[in-house]
Enzyme design. Structure first.
Site, PDB file in Angstrom:
ATOM      1  N   LYS A 135       0.920  -1.255  -0.002  1.00  0.00           N
ATOM      2  CA  LYS A 135       0.123   0.163   0.044  1.00  0.00           C
ATOM      3  C   LYS A 135       0.797   1.390  -0.016  1.00  0.00           C
ATOM      4  O   LYS A 135       1.595   1.511   0.960  1.00  0.00           O
ATOM      5  CB  LYS A 135      -1.035  -0.024   1.215  1.00  0.00           C
ATOM      6  CG  LYS A 135      -2.175   0.662   1.205  1.00  0.00           C
ATOM      7  CD  LYS A 135      -3.001   0.270   2.313  1.00  0.00           C
ATOM      8  CE  LYS A 135      -4.201   1.159   2.320  1.00  0.00           C
ATOM      9  NZ  LYS A 135      -5.052   1.036   3.683  1.00  0.00           N
TER      10      LYS A 135
HETATM   11  C1  E4P Z   1      -8.120   1.814   3.655  1.00  0.00           C
HETATM   12  O1  E4P Z   1      -7.594   1.109   2.980  1.00  0.00           O
HETATM   13  C2  E4P Z   1      -8.121   2.782   4.828  1.00  0.00           C
HETATM   14  O2  E4P Z   1      -7.598   1.662   5.934  1.00  0.00           O
HETATM   15  C3  E4P Z   1      -9.435   3.203   5.418  1.00  0.00           C
HETATM   16  O3  E4P Z   1     -10.626   2.478   4.888  1.00  0.00           O
HETATM   17  C4  E4P Z   1      -9.453   4.366   6.021  1.00  0.00           C
HETATM   18  O4  E4P Z   1     -10.586   4.645   6.655  1.00  0.00           O
HETATM   19  P1  E4P Z   1     -10.884   5.794   7.585  1.00  0.00           P
HETATM   20  O5  E4P Z   1     -11.270   7.223   6.971  1.00  0.00           O
HETATM   21  O6  E4P Z   1     -12.276   5.399   8.275  1.00  0.00           O
HETATM   22  O7  E4P Z   1      -9.843   6.122   8.436  1.00  0.00           O
END
Ligand code: E4P
Length: 214
Positions: free
Chosen positions: A83
């Site tokens: 990622k």
């Molecule tokens: C995605 O890969 C992220 O981990 C996640 O969806 C972030 O979400 P949030 O905005 O609730 O922190």
């Protein structure tokens, strides 16, 4: 449509994976920090539970550092997806990793143009954060609609991974606009089962069955 669980919590992953419809896992540095164990160990533990893509995020901000981290993360398990943030360095790392057939997930995507750059650099997934757009008064789901249209116009194979999902309606609308994947927190996954008429109907069936035995 694929469902990933958006958590680093092992108990949540075990419980949700048993339900049968979880195809993968996404983590991020904030989720990993909550668990109090190192990312490497955590990803290893997740890979022993889930047979599917597991996103592990780099924390370097320069492409060289990202690639060095990616090399270590990729060694943990074949299912690890690297990622990377939607930055210039993230794009340089994305291109280099795609050229080596290493799977990538481009995170913190807030515009169709950003998604287009990621697709051009061969990203496996792009993660539009729909909840965070809703938080600032925009309509997150419109971003997924736009990215779907752009990718379909040119036949990009990069998968749209709806992220930052806050509630069950985000899951439904992501499915309606053709998101390939939704990464969903445990609380929202759990809520997907619920409907009052299911509970009421089941209660009645069980009562009628009991009465028939009298
Ligand atoms: C995605 O890969 C992220 O981990 C996640 O969806 C972030 O979400 P949030 O905005 O609730 O922190």
């Amino acid at each position: 449509m694929e469902f990933f669980i958006d958590t680093g919590n092992i108990e949540e992953i075990k419980t949700a994976y048993e339900w049968g419809f979880i195809d993968g896992v996404t983590t991020n540095p904030s989720l990993v920090a909550k668990e109090g164990i190192g990312q490497e160990q955590l990803i290893k533990m997740i890979s022993e539970i889930v047979d599917g893509p597991i996103s592990a995020e780099v924390i370097s901000t320069d492409a060289k550092g990202m690639l060095a981290e990616a090399q270590e993360l990729a060694k943990i398990h074949d299912n690890v997806v690297i990622k990377l943030p939607m930055t210039k360095d993230g794009m340089i790392a994305c291109k280099a990793l795609s050229d080596q057939n290493v799977k990538t997930n481009i995170t913190l995507v807030f515009s169709a143009n950003q998604a287009l750059l990621a697709a051009k650099n061969g990203a496996t997934y792009v993660s539009p954060f729909i909840g965070r757009l809703d938080d600032i008064g925009q309509t997150g789901i419109h971003l997924i609609q736009e990215i779907r249209e752009v990718f379909d116009n040119y036949g990009y194979m990069t998968k749209i991974l709806a992220a930052s999902i806050r509630h069950t309606d985000h899951v439904k609308t992501s499915a309606l606009v053709g998101s390939d994947v939704a990464t969903i927190p445990f609380k929202v996954l759990n809520a997907l089962f619920n409907h009052p008429l299911t509970d009421k109907g089941l209660d009645q069936f069980l009562k009628d069955h009991q009465n028939s035995l009298k």
